[in-house]
Design a protein around this motif. Structure first.
Motif, PDB file in Angstrom:
ATOM      1  N   LEU A  32      21.953 112.150  23.994  1.00  0.00           N
ATOM      2  CA  LEU A  32      22.787 113.377  23.110  1.00  0.00           C
ATOM      3  C   LEU A  32      22.057 114.159  22.788  1.00  0.00           C
ATOM      4  O   LEU A  32      22.796 115.370  23.421  1.00  0.00           O
ATOM      5  N   SER A  33      21.306 113.945  22.289  1.00  0.00           N
ATOM      6  CA  SER A  33      19.879 115.034  21.859  1.00  0.00           C
ATOM      7  C   SER A  33      19.589 116.104  23.078  1.00  0.00           C
ATOM      8  O   SER A  33      19.696 117.690  22.576  1.00  0.00           O
ATOM      9  N   MET A  34      19.255 115.467  24.270  1.00  0.00           N
ATOM     10  CA  MET A  34      19.359 115.941  25.425  1.00  0.00           C
ATOM     11  C   MET A  34      20.579 117.120  25.920  1.00  0.00           C
ATOM     12  O   MET A  34      20.650 118.313  26.494  1.00  0.00           O
ATOM     13  N   ILE A  35      21.310 116.697  25.418  1.00  0.00           N
ATOM     14  CA  ILE A  35      22.986 117.281  26.366  1.00  0.00           C
ATOM     15  C   ILE A  35      23.093 118.124  25.372  1.00  0.00           C
ATOM     16  O   ILE A  35      23.685 119.726  25.474  1.00  0.00           O
ATOM     17  N   GLU A  36      22.836 118.220  23.953  1.00  0.00           N
ATOM     18  CA  GLU A  36      23.486 118.971  23.267  1.00  0.00           C
ATOM     19  C   GLU A  36      22.535 120.289  23.618  1.00  0.00           C
ATOM     20  O   GLU A  36      23.050 121.313  23.412  1.00  0.00           O
ATOM     21  N   SER A  37      21.061 120.582  23.252  1.00  0.00           N
ATOM     22  CA  SER A  37      20.478 121.548  23.949  1.00  0.00           C
ATOM     23  C   SER A  37      20.397 121.865  25.194  1.00  0.00           C
ATOM     24  O   SER A  37      20.107 122.949  24.384  1.00  0.00           O
ATOM     25  N   SER A  38      20.615 121.201  25.387  1.00  0.00           N
ATOM     26  CA  SER A  38      20.928 122.228  27.121  1.00  0.00           C
ATOM     27  C   SER A  38      22.823 122.764  27.234  1.00  0.00           C
ATOM     28  O   SER A  38      22.620 124.230  27.642  1.00  0.00           O
ATOM     29  N   VAL A  39      23.860 122.384  26.406  1.00  0.00           N
ATOM     30  CA  VAL A  39      24.395 122.416  26.084  1.00  0.00           C
ATOM     31  C   VAL A  39      25.145 123.797  25.108  1.00  0.00           C
ATOM     32  O   VAL A  39      24.828 126.004  25.767  1.00  0.00           O
ATOM     33  N   PHE A  40      23.841 124.018  24.177  1.00  0.00           N
ATOM     34  CA  PHE A  40      23.616 124.825  23.773  1.00  0.00           C
ATOM     35  C   PHE A  40      22.829 126.385  23.851  1.00  0.00           C
ATOM     36  O   PHE A  40      23.101 127.385  23.934  1.00  0.00           O
ATOM     37  N   LYS A  41      22.037 125.696  25.108  1.00  0.00           N
ATOM     38  CA  LYS A  41      21.063 126.985  25.432  1.00  0.00           C
ATOM     39  C   LYS A  41      21.634 127.231  26.486  1.00  0.00           C
ATOM     40  O   LYS A  41      21.151 128.873  26.862  1.00  0.00           O
ATOM     41  N   ASN A  42      22.777 126.686  27.132  1.00  0.00           N
ATOM     42  CA  ASN A  42      23.617 127.859  28.805  1.00  0.00           C
ATOM     43  C   ASN A  42      24.230 128.744  27.925  1.00  0.00           C
ATOM     44  O   ASN A  42      24.715 128.292  27.457  1.00  0.00           O
ATOM     45  N   GLU A  43      23.319 129.463  28.879  1.00  0.00           N
ATOM     46  CA  GLU A  43      24.528 130.957  28.625  1.00  0.00           C
ATOM     47  C   GLU A  43      25.392 130.758  29.273  1.00  0.00           C
ATOM     48  O   GLU A  43      27.261 131.534  28.577  1.00  0.00           O
ATOM     49  N   ASN A  44      26.216 130.244  30.679  1.00  0.00           N
ATOM     50  CA  ASN A  44      27.692 129.484  30.546  1.00  0.00           C
ATOM     51  C   ASN A  44      29.066 129.304  29.618  1.00  0.00           C
ATOM     52  O   ASN A  44      30.213 129.860  30.082  1.00  0.00           O
ATOM     53  N   PHE A  45      28.236 129.032  28.634  1.00  0.00           N
ATOM     54  CA  PHE A  45      28.772 128.140  27.536  1.00  0.00           C
ATOM     55  C   PHE A  45      29.330 129.051  26.214  1.00  0.00           C
ATOM     56  O   PHE A  45      29.467 128.744  25.092  1.00  0.00           O
ATOM     57  N   THR A  46      28.650 130.357  26.143  1.00  0.00           N
ATOM     58  CA  THR A  46      28.577 131.456  24.953  1.00  0.00           C
ATOM     59  C   THR A  46      29.433 131.923  24.387  1.00  0.00           C
ATOM     60  O   THR A  46      30.069 131.772  23.196  1.00  0.00           O
ATOM     61  N   PHE A  47      30.749 131.548  25.458  1.00  0.00           N
ATOM     62  CA  PHE A  47      32.371 132.165  24.368  1.00  0.00           C
ATOM     63  C   PHE A  47      32.587 131.375  24.512  1.00  0.00           C
ATOM     64  O   PHE A  47      33.915 131.157  23.855  1.00  0.00           O
ATOM     65  N   TYR A  48      32.550 130.151  24.465  1.00  0.00           N
ATOM     66  CA  TYR A  48      32.938 128.224  24.074  1.00  0.00           C
ATOM     67  C   TYR A  48      33.084 128.458  22.449  1.00  0.00           C
ATOM     68  O   TYR A  48      31.871 128.915  21.889  1.00  0.00           O
ATOM     69  N   SER A  49      34.032 128.622  22.136  1.00  0.00           N
ATOM     70  CA  SER A  49      34.021 127.657  20.804  1.00  0.00           C
ATOM     71  C   SER A  49      33.119 126.254  20.361  1.00  0.00           C
ATOM     72  O   SER A  49      33.089 126.244  21.187  1.00  0.00           O
ATOM     73  N   ARG A  50      32.810 126.672  19.335  1.00  0.00           N
ATOM     74  CA  ARG A  50      31.901 125.530  18.414  1.00  0.00           C
ATOM     75  C   ARG A  50      32.940 124.339  19.017  1.00  0.00           C
ATOM     76  O   ARG A  50      32.542 122.711  18.948  1.00  0.00           O
ATOM     77  N   ALA A  51      34.226 123.618  18.936  1.00  0.00           N
ATOM     78  CA  ALA A  51      34.802 122.647  19.105  1.00  0.00           C
ATOM     79  C   ALA A  51      34.704 122.193  20.172  1.00  0.00           C
ATOM     80  O   ALA A  51      34.600 120.993  21.225  1.00  0.00           O
ATOM     81  N   GLU A  52      34.840 123.509  21.073  1.00  0.00           N
ATOM     82  CA  GLU A  52      35.323 123.397  22.946  1.00  0.00           C
ATOM     83  C   GLU A  52      33.619 122.362  23.178  1.00  0.00           C
ATOM     84  O   GLU A  52      33.341 122.254  24.328  1.00  0.00           O
ATOM     85  N   LYS A  53      32.558 123.575  22.837  1.00  0.00           N
ATOM     86  CA  LYS A  53      31.191 122.686  23.140  1.00  0.00           C
ATOM     87  C   LYS A  53      31.232 121.916  22.381  1.00  0.00           C
ATOM     88  O   LYS A  53      30.509 120.730  23.516  1.00  0.00           O
ATOM     89  N   SER A  54      31.573 121.341  21.753  1.00  0.00           N
ATOM     90  CA  SER A  54      31.746 119.878  21.029  1.00  0.00           C
ATOM     91  C   SER A  54      32.888 118.596  21.850  1.00  0.00           C
ATOM     92  O   SER A  54      31.810 117.748  22.600  1.00  0.00           O
ATOM     93  N   GLU A  55      33.320 118.907  22.532  1.00  0.00           N
ATOM     94  CA  GLU A  55      34.144 118.164  24.208  1.00  0.00           C
ATOM     95  C   GLU A  55      33.622 118.145  24.651  1.00  0.00           C
ATOM     96  O   GLU A  55      33.484 117.324  25.558  1.00  0.00           O
TER      97      GLU A  55
END
Length: 401
Positions: A32-55
Motif C-alpha cells: 500500500l505504501s508503494m502504491i501511495e507513493s507512486s500515485v502521488f508522484k505520478n504527473e498523470n494524477f496531478t489534477f486529481y482531487s484527494r478523494a479521487e487519488k484515495s479511490e
C-alpha cells in the motif's frame, strides 16, 4: 475517474511489475505504501482531487493484493450479507436486509472473470465455456455461485452469500424473535435424542444457519459425517467429525464426485449421525436410506415453500433416482424423517421459524403431518394443542419432554 481508465491500468500494470521485482514477500502495508507513493508522484494524477487519488489507490491495492478486487470492501463489511454482480457494470449488495446498488464497478469484463477464476481455483474448481456454471465458496465459508459469459447475456454473473463472522447461537435466534424459548427447548431435546430433522424453506430463509445451530446440540462424543456440495456449515464443537465436499468433473469430464457417492461412502465410515448440507436431486434417495438404516439424529435441508410442499419435492427428487411406486417412496420418507422445521423470510426481511411438524407416518396413501408449532403474524410461533406422537427415541435416551 471513468475518463482516466487508461491511467488506472497503466498504474496497476507498473505497480504489479515493481512489486514482483522486490525481493521477498511484501506485506499489505508495504504494498500500500508503494502504491501511495507512486500515485502521488505520478504527473498523470496531478489534477486529481484527494478523494479521487484515495479511490485510485484503493482500487489498485485491491486489484493487486485482494482476490475479490473491487468487491473486497463489501466482503469486509459485516453489515453486507450478499454481493450480487450482474456483469462488470452492475453490482448490488444486501445491507441490513435491504438491496442497494453499489457505487463501484469493474473496469473490464476480464477483471470480473479473473476474480471468478481465482475463487474457483482456491477450491479446486474451474469455470469456462465448457463448464459455465459453478458453485464454490470463499475461505470463510461464504457461498459463491458464478455463471460464465457464454451463458449469462449481460456478462459474467457472481453471487456471494456471506455468513456472519460471529457464530449464531440459539439464544441469539430467540432474542431476534426467530423462534420461542419453548420451541428451542423442544428442538434441543429432540436433537439430543436422535430425531432425524429436516429444515426446509425458501432462498435466504436461514436454513443453513439454523442447521448450524441445531448441530450445537449433538452430543460431543458422537461421530458425525458432514456432506456438502460446497462446504458451508461451521460445526466447531464436534471433535470426531469428517467433512466431505463434492467435486466437479474436469475439462475431460473425469473426476466428478457427487453427493450421492459421498453419502454412500459415509455409510462405511461408522457414523453416528450424517449431516447433508442440502438435497437437490437424486441424492435424496441415499439420504433417506441412511436415515432408515440406524443413523438416528441425521440432519439435512432443502428448498420448499411449506412443509407439504417440501414433502412433494422430496417425492419428485426420489423419483429422479428410482422408479419406485409412489406409495413406497412416501413410506420411506415418512419412516426416515421424524421432524420438519420450516423457515421463512417475512416482508420486513426477518427470518422466522414458521412451522415445526412431526411426520407421524404413512397411512397407505399420504404422509401424515402433525403440526406442533405454527407461526402467526399477530402472536408469533405458538405451540399447537397436538402432542408429539413418536416418543420412542426420547424414552430410549431417558429424556423427558
Amino acid at each position: 475517474m471513468n475518463n482516466n481508465i487508461a491511467n488506472l491500468y497503466e498504474t496497476t500494470g507498473r505497480m504489479r511489475d515493481e512489486i514482483s521485482m522486490r525481493p521477498g514477500e511484501l506485506t499489505d502495508e508495504e504494498a500500500l505504501s508503494m502504491i501511495e507513493s507512486s500515485v502521488f508522484k505520478n504527473e498523470n494524477f496531478t489534477f486529481y482531487s484527494r478523494a479521487e487519488k484515495s479511490e485510485l489507490i484503493s482500487r489498485v491495492f485491491y486489484a493487486l493484493r485482494k482476490d475479490l478486487d473491487v468487491l473486497q470492501p463489501y466482503a469486509d463489511d459485516d453489515e453486507v450479507s450478499e454481493i450480487m454482480v450482474n456483469g462488470k457494470d452492475d453490482i448490488f449488495i444486501e445491507r441490513r436486509g435491504k438491496i442497494e446498488k453499489a457505487v463501484t464497478c469493474f473496469d473490464k469484463t476480464e477483471d470480473l472473470e479473473e476474480v471468478i477464476r481465482r475463487i474457483c481455483a482456491k477450491v479446486h474448481r474451474e469455470i469456462n465455456e465448457l463448464n459455465p456454471i459453478v458453485d464454490a465458496r470463499l475461505a470463510d465459508g461464504s457461498r459463491v455461485s458464478a455463471v460464465y459469459k457464454n451463458v449469462a447475456i449481460n456478462g459474467p454473473i457472481l453471487t456471494i452469500r456471506k455468513f456472519p463472522k460471529k457464530e449464531i447461537t440459539m439464544d441469539m435466534l430467540i432474542r431476534n424473535g426467530s423462534l420461542t424459548d419453548e420451541a428451542a427447548v423442544f428442538l434441543e431435546k429432540l436433537t439430543i435424542a436422535g430425531y432425524n430433522i429436516f429444515v426446509s424453506g425458501g432462498t435466504s430463509s436461514g436454513k443453513t444457519t439454523f442447521l448450524n445451530v441445531l448441530s450445537n446440540y449433538i452430543p460431543k462424543d458422537e461421530r458425525v459425517i458432514v456432506i456438502e456440495d460446497s462446504a458451508e456449515l461451521q460445526i466447531r464443537e464436534i471433535k470426531n467429525i469428517v467433512r466431505m465436499e463434492c467435486r466437479n468433473a474436469n475439462v475431460q469430464g473425469k473426476g466428478k464426485v457427487d453427493m450421492k457417492q459421498l453419502i454412500k461412502t459415509s455409510l462405511r465410515m461408522r457414523p453416528d449421525r450424517i449431516i447433508v448440507g442440502e438435497v437437490r436431486g437424486e441424492e435424496v434417495l441415499d439420504m433417506i436410506q441412511a436415515m432408515n438404516t440406524g443413523h438416528d439424529g441425521s440432519l439435512s435441508t432443502g428448498h420448499g415453500n411449506s412443509i407439504e410442499g417440501m414433502l412433494r419435492r422430496l417425492e419428485s427428487m426420489f423419483l429422479q433416482a428410482a422408479s419406485f411406486p409412489i406409495e413406497a417412496i412416501r413410506a420411506q420418507i415418512a419412516e426416515g424423517i421424524d421432524l420438519i422445521v420450516h423457515m421463512g423470510r417475512l416482508s420486513n426481511k426477518s427470518r422466522k421459524v414458521l412451522e415445526i411438524a412431526e411426520i407421524k407416518g404413512f397411512d397407505g396413501s399420504k404422509i401424515l403431518v402433525n403440526t406442533l408449532f405454527k407461526f402467526n403474524i399477530d402472536t408469533g410461533l405458538v405451540r399447537s394443542r397436538n402432542e408429539l406422537q413418536n416418543r420412542e427415541k426420547l424414552e430410549l435416551r431417558g429424556i423427558a419432554l
